[in-house]
Write an enzyme that holds these catalytic residues in place. Structure first.
Site, PDB file in Angstrom:
ATOM      1  N   THR A 173      55.531  -9.826 134.386  1.00 56.00           N
ATOM      2  CA  THR A 173      55.360 -10.369 133.037  1.00 56.00           C
ATOM      3  C   THR A 173      56.218 -11.591 132.666  1.00 56.00           C
ATOM      4  O   THR A 173      57.398 -11.623 133.005  1.00 56.00           O
ATOM      5  CB  THR A 173      55.798  -9.246 132.067  1.00 56.00           C
ATOM      6  OG1 THR A 173      55.081  -8.084 132.400  1.00 56.00           O
ATOM      7  CG2 THR A 173      55.607  -9.586 130.641  1.00 56.00           C
ATOM      8  N   ARG A 200      44.230  -0.158 134.227  1.00 60.40           N
ATOM      9  CA  ARG A 200      45.655   0.163 134.046  1.00 60.40           C
ATOM     10  C   ARG A 200      46.262  -0.725 132.954  1.00 60.40           C
ATOM     11  O   ARG A 200      46.037  -1.922 132.917  1.00 60.40           O
ATOM     12  CB  ARG A 200      46.396  -0.040 135.361  1.00 60.40           C
ATOM     13  CG  ARG A 200      47.911   0.239 135.303  1.00 60.40           C
ATOM     14  CD  ARG A 200      48.700  -1.015 135.051  1.00 60.40           C
ATOM     15  NE  ARG A 200      50.151  -0.785 135.118  1.00 60.40           N
ATOM     16  CZ  ARG A 200      51.061  -1.681 134.752  1.00 60.40           C
ATOM     17  NH1 ARG A 200      50.665  -2.862 134.299  1.00 60.40           N
ATOM     18  NH2 ARG A 200      52.331  -1.419 134.832  1.00 60.40           N
ATOM     19  N   VAL A 201      47.034  -0.121 132.060  1.00 60.00           N
ATOM     20  CA  VAL A 201      47.739  -0.873 131.022  1.00 60.00           C
ATOM     21  C   VAL A 201      49.220  -0.544 131.125  1.00 60.00           C
ATOM     22  O   VAL A 201      49.585   0.624 131.264  1.00 60.00           O
ATOM     23  CB  VAL A 201      47.202  -0.515 129.619  1.00 60.00           C
ATOM     24  CG1 VAL A 201      48.042  -1.167 128.538  1.00 60.00           C
ATOM     25  CG2 VAL A 201      45.742  -0.952 129.493  1.00 60.00           C
ATOM     26  N   GLY A 202      50.069  -1.561 131.072  1.00 58.08           N
ATOM     27  CA  GLY A 202      51.509  -1.336 131.193  1.00 58.08           C
ATOM     28  C   GLY A 202      52.198  -1.319 129.843  1.00 58.08           C
ATOM     29  O   GLY A 202      51.622  -0.965 128.809  1.00 58.08           O
ATOM     30  N   ASP A 203      53.440  -1.722 129.854  1.00 60.47           N
ATOM     31  CA  ASP A 203      54.296  -1.687 128.668  1.00 60.47           C
ATOM     32  C   ASP A 203      54.016  -2.815 127.677  1.00 60.47           C
ATOM     33  O   ASP A 203      54.352  -2.720 126.499  1.00 60.47           O
ATOM     34  CB  ASP A 203      55.757  -1.810 129.106  1.00 60.47           C
ATOM     35  CG  ASP A 203      55.990  -3.095 129.905  1.00 60.47           C
ATOM     36  OD1 ASP A 203      55.311  -3.287 130.931  1.00 60.47           O
ATOM     37  OD2 ASP A 203      56.826  -3.924 129.487  1.00 60.47           O
ATOM     38  N   THR A 222      60.860  -7.145 131.101  1.00 59.67           N
ATOM     39  CA  THR A 222      59.936  -7.384 132.211  1.00 59.67           C
ATOM     40  C   THR A 222      60.289  -6.405 133.320  1.00 59.67           C
ATOM     41  O   THR A 222      61.460  -6.060 133.493  1.00 59.67           O
ATOM     42  CB  THR A 222      60.031  -8.841 132.718  1.00 59.67           C
ATOM     43  OG1 THR A 222      59.330  -8.946 133.966  1.00 59.67           O
ATOM     44  CG2 THR A 222      61.462  -9.306 132.923  1.00 59.67           C
ATOM     45  N   GLY A 223      59.279  -5.947 134.041  1.00 65.70           N
ATOM     46  CA  GLY A 223      59.533  -5.012 135.130  1.00 65.70           C
ATOM     47  C   GLY A 223      58.446  -3.957 135.200  1.00 65.70           C
ATOM     48  O   GLY A 223      57.365  -4.133 134.630  1.00 65.70           O
ATOM     49  N   GLY A 225      56.143  -1.474 134.356  1.00 64.47           N
ATOM     50  CA  GLY A 225      55.726  -1.156 133.001  1.00 64.47           C
ATOM     51  C   GLY A 225      55.679   0.322 132.676  1.00 64.47           C
ATOM     52  O   GLY A 225      55.951   0.712 131.536  1.00 64.47           O
TER      53      GLY A 225
HETATM   54  N1  GLY Z   1      55.778  -5.188 132.824  1.00 65.21           N
HETATM   55  C1  GLY Z   1      54.442  -5.486 133.007  1.00 65.21           C
HETATM   56  C2  GLY Z   1      53.627  -4.432 133.515  1.00 65.21           C
HETATM   57  O1  GLY Z   1      54.119  -3.484 134.145  1.00 65.21           O
HETATM   58  O2  GLY Z   1      52.448  -4.482 133.323  1.00 65.21           O
END
Ligand code: GLY
Length: 289
Positions: A173, A200-203, A222-223, A225
């Site tokens: 990100t 898939r959806v992250g943070d 960032t990292g 998610g």
């Molecule tokens: N930090 C972004 C993701 O894992 O999608």
């Protein structure tokens, strides 16, 4: 005083810090033109989405099918704005679509609905796939053992291993935070992790997970998610800021959270300073006027 800081994602190459530098200067310029913290954070993030060295917008990671790109983006301010899109496809600047959602009663659109909304508000079809993203995907496929066909693949191996998949995964990100003297804002945009299933959806599009902005400051993480989201990392980092810790102390606090092998970085601002850091490497930049 105005402050803008931007990052190119955890594990991004510090030699590419000219990207976040241009982004944060673009944000400061927006404030100088009277456009406010939200527009500054969004403008800075657009610069990074358009820079194909980073995993957001053009340059985003491919999903595990090797064809599809789905992106997440969000923005938030200390005066009550939060809007986001998730798993949006074929769009040049997901952060602009997230920002446009403010004109509706909703806070989050996903998938096909988000992509349709982008078209409706004037963002045309755009293929964000790059040669570098295809090359990264080929490395992921090799490391994850997908070369003999999907039926034999051990997909569990593709998830968030420190090495050697780390190198194949590339960076995460992008994000920006801004203070215009009155309001704090944060903006994030992501092509997600390389080894990700469709949908898939992250943070990133979840408030308090990847980003947070409140009266004491703004945070952009960032990292990995899934880990960031489960721990509400950005909101908890914000609470540290609100308790009076400095931006640098909050960065250190943040990097001490989560499991040791999780890829993680963050940038933090308060009313008079910025700080940033990552467990691995990260291109980032902050500036003030
Ligand atoms: N930090 C972004 C993701 O894992 O999608």
């Amino acid at each position: 005083m105005s402050i803008v800081a931007s990052h190119g994602g955890s594990s991004s190459n510090p030699n590419h810090a000219d990207g976040p530098e241009l982004a944060s200067l673009t944000g400061l310029q927006a404030i100088g033109q009277g456009r406010g913290a939200l527009q500054a954070a969004v403008a800075a993030t657009v610069v990074l989405e358009d820079d194909d060295r980073f995993n957001a917008g053009t340059g985003s990671n491919l999903r595990l099918d090797g064809i599809t790109i789905q992106m997440d983006a969000s923005c938030m301010t200390s005066d009550g704005v939060f809007s986001s899109v998730a798993a949006i496809e074929r769009t040049k600047n997901p952060i602009l679509v997230a920002e446009s959602l403010r004109g509706t009663p909703h806070i989050l659109l996903v998938g096909e609905g988000a992509t349709e909304f982008a078209r409706k508000v004037g963002y045309p079809d755009h293929d964000p796939t790059t040669r570098a993203a295809r090359d990264r995907f080929d490395k992921v496929r090799a490391v994850a053992g997908l070369t003999d066909g999907w039926s034999k693949a051990d997909l569990a191996r593709a998830w968030n291993f420190a090495t050697p998949l780390r190198e194949a995964l590339g960076s995460d990100t992008v994000g920006s935070v801004a203070w215009d003297g009155q309001t704090f804002a944060a903006a994030l945009s992501s092509g997600g992790t390389s080894a990700a299933l469709l949908g898939r959806v992250g943070d990133v599009p979840l408030p308090g997970c990847g980003l947070y902005a409140g009266p004491a400051g703004a945070i952009a993480t960032t990292g990995d998610g899934e880990y960031i989201a489960r721990s509400l990392l950005a909101f908890r980092a914000y609470e540290e800021l609100a308790r009076g810790h400095s931006a640098a102390e909050v960065v250190d606090w943040g990097l001490d959270q989560l499991e040791d092998d999780v890829d993680l970085g963050l940038i933090v601002i308060n009313r008079h300073e910025f700080a940033g850091g990552a467990r691995n490497r990260m291109a980032w930049h902050g500036c003030t006027t």
